[in-house]
Design a protein around this motif. Sequence first.
Motif, PDB file in Angstrom:
ATOM      1  N   ALA A   1      41.148  46.132  39.785  1.00 40.98           N
ATOM      2  CA  ALA A   1      39.730  46.248  40.119  1.00 40.98           C
ATOM      3  C   ALA A   1      38.869  46.183  38.864  1.00 40.98           C
ATOM      4  O   ALA A   1      37.848  45.479  38.814  1.00 40.98           O
ATOM      5  CB  ALA A   1      39.477  47.552  40.874  1.00 40.98           C
ATOM      6  N   GLU A   2      39.273  46.898  37.819  1.00 39.98           N
ATOM      7  CA  GLU A   2      38.486  46.917  36.585  1.00 39.98           C
ATOM      8  C   GLU A   2      38.564  45.584  35.850  1.00 39.98           C
ATOM      9  O   GLU A   2      37.584  45.157  35.220  1.00 39.98           O
ATOM     10  CB  GLU A   2      38.947  48.049  35.681  1.00 39.98           C
ATOM     11  CG  GLU A   2      38.151  48.228  34.390  1.00 39.98           C
ATOM     12  CD  GLU A   2      36.690  48.586  34.605  1.00 39.98           C
ATOM     13  OE1 GLU A   2      35.928  48.590  33.613  1.00 39.98           O
ATOM     14  OE2 GLU A   2      36.295  48.871  35.765  1.00 39.98           O
ATOM     15  N   ARG A   3      39.699  44.901  35.946  1.00 45.37           N
ATOM     16  CA  ARG A   3      39.805  43.575  35.312  1.00 45.37           C
ATOM     17  C   ARG A   3      38.830  42.596  35.957  1.00 45.37           C
ATOM     18  O   ARG A   3      38.203  41.780  35.269  1.00 45.37           O
ATOM     19  CB  ARG A   3      41.238  43.060  35.404  1.00 45.37           C
ATOM     20  CG  ARG A   3      42.239  43.778  34.516  1.00 45.37           C
ATOM     21  CD  ARG A   3      43.633  43.184  34.657  1.00 45.37           C
ATOM     22  NE  ARG A   3      43.670  41.825  34.121  1.00 45.37           N
ATOM     23  CZ  ARG A   3      44.695  40.995  34.282  1.00 45.37           C
ATOM     24  NH1 ARG A   3      45.756  41.370  35.008  1.00 45.37           N
ATOM     25  NH2 ARG A   3      44.657  39.780  33.760  1.00 45.37           N
ATOM     26  N   LEU A   4      38.698  42.650  37.287  1.00 46.35           N
ATOM     27  CA  LEU A   4      37.738  41.788  37.977  1.00 46.35           C
ATOM     28  C   LEU A   4      36.311  42.149  37.590  1.00 46.35           C
ATOM     29  O   LEU A   4      35.482  41.269  37.319  1.00 46.35           O
ATOM     30  CB  LEU A   4      37.929  41.910  39.486  1.00 46.35           C
ATOM     31  CG  LEU A   4      39.203  41.295  40.070  1.00 46.35           C
ATOM     32  CD1 LEU A   4      39.434  41.803  41.491  1.00 46.35           C
ATOM     33  CD2 LEU A   4      39.130  39.768  40.059  1.00 46.35           C
TER      34      LEU A   4
ATOM     35  N   ALA B   1      35.775  47.323  53.052  1.00 46.52           N
ATOM     36  CA  ALA B   1      35.578  45.973  52.530  1.00 46.52           C
ATOM     37  C   ALA B   1      34.809  45.977  51.211  1.00 46.52           C
ATOM     38  O   ALA B   1      34.770  44.966  50.507  1.00 46.52           O
ATOM     39  CB  ALA B   1      34.848  45.106  53.555  1.00 46.52           C
ATOM     40  N   MET B   2      34.199  47.115  50.869  1.00 45.70           N
ATOM     41  CA  MET B   2      33.481  47.234  49.596  1.00 45.70           C
ATOM     42  C   MET B   2      34.428  47.353  48.411  1.00 45.70           C
ATOM     43  O   MET B   2      34.015  47.177  47.260  1.00 45.70           O
ATOM     44  CB  MET B   2      32.552  48.458  49.622  1.00 45.70           C
ATOM     45  CG  MET B   2      31.358  48.328  50.528  1.00 45.70           C
ATOM     46  SD  MET B   2      30.338  49.813  50.497  1.00 45.70           S
ATOM     47  CE  MET B   2      29.858  49.867  48.768  1.00 45.70           C
TER      48      MET B   2
ATOM     49  N   LEU C   1      33.817  43.022  43.589  1.00 46.81           N
ATOM     50  CA  LEU C   1      34.465  42.766  42.304  1.00 46.81           C
ATOM     51  C   LEU C   1      34.964  41.330  42.225  1.00 46.81           C
ATOM     52  O   LEU C   1      34.813  40.661  41.194  1.00 46.81           O
ATOM     53  CB  LEU C   1      35.627  43.736  42.109  1.00 46.81           C
ATOM     54  CG  LEU C   1      35.254  45.221  42.175  1.00 46.81           C
ATOM     55  CD1 LEU C   1      36.506  46.092  42.152  1.00 46.81           C
ATOM     56  CD2 LEU C   1      34.324  45.597  41.030  1.00 46.81           C
ATOM     57  N   ALA C   2      35.575  40.845  43.313  1.00 41.67           N
ATOM     58  CA  ALA C   2      36.016  39.454  43.342  1.00 41.67           C
ATOM     59  C   ALA C   2      34.830  38.514  43.189  1.00 41.67           C
ATOM     60  O   ALA C   2      34.893  37.513  42.460  1.00 41.67           O
ATOM     61  CB  ALA C   2      36.769  39.163  44.637  1.00 41.67           C
TER      62      ALA C   2
END
Length: 250
Positions: free
Chosen positions: A101-104, A186-187, A192-193
């Motif tokens: 998540a953080e990488r995105l 869905a959040m 992030l994507a």
Amino acid sequence: MFTSAADAVGDVPSGASIAVGGFGLCGIPDRLIEALAASAVSGLSVFSNNCGIDDVGLGILLQLRKISRVTASYVGENKEFARQYLSGELEVELTPQGTLAERLRAGGCGIPAFFTPAGVGTPVADGGMPWRYDADGSVRVASPAKETREFGGATYVLETGITADYALVHAVKGDTEGNLVFNKTAMNFNPLAAMAGAITIAQVEELVEPGEIDPAEVHLPGVFVQRIVHTGPQTKKIEKRTVRTEGASA
């Protein structure tokens, strides 16, 4: 605005990298995935929390051999995913869910890398995780060791931000300027994507005019979204159903 999902993904080329939103089967961009499945693309590199199940979501692209590499944090409900990975047909980079998540998010914010404690002291940081097997079960490609550094007496591992050629997301509501609202779980990965994609394509259940969404309710501003397609209500699917036999005690 695009009139169909097929038109919205029509220029996605073979070999493209794609960040895909959703959490399990919740909030997945199913119409966009189905449109890709019906196209001639192949060799896709996918960044997603998981790869769907055998006949739903990204699992459809897997069955059609359109995915060559997956970066994900969970693969547990997809037998075809496991088969392709263990047989050497698919390259898989597993990463902790929070790190993914953080990488995105980092990639979407223009941050090239960051340090995190997640994975320190494990193969995530030390390297050696099988990315691709050979057909005989030996490891063809293994993950490299990552840089670690100490801050305040604790060790952290360096992780890189993720950017993708395209991003596919699903929103419960959006306006024609690309401002999006997501529903509950869905959040988790859709915003992030969307941030990580150079070209972000959003399928929306309800399409409204600019100004009809309260600015305080916008979860992702339209600056991150390049294409919108109105797909209508999403068909809800249950990822895993567990029931007791008739007459069994609770």
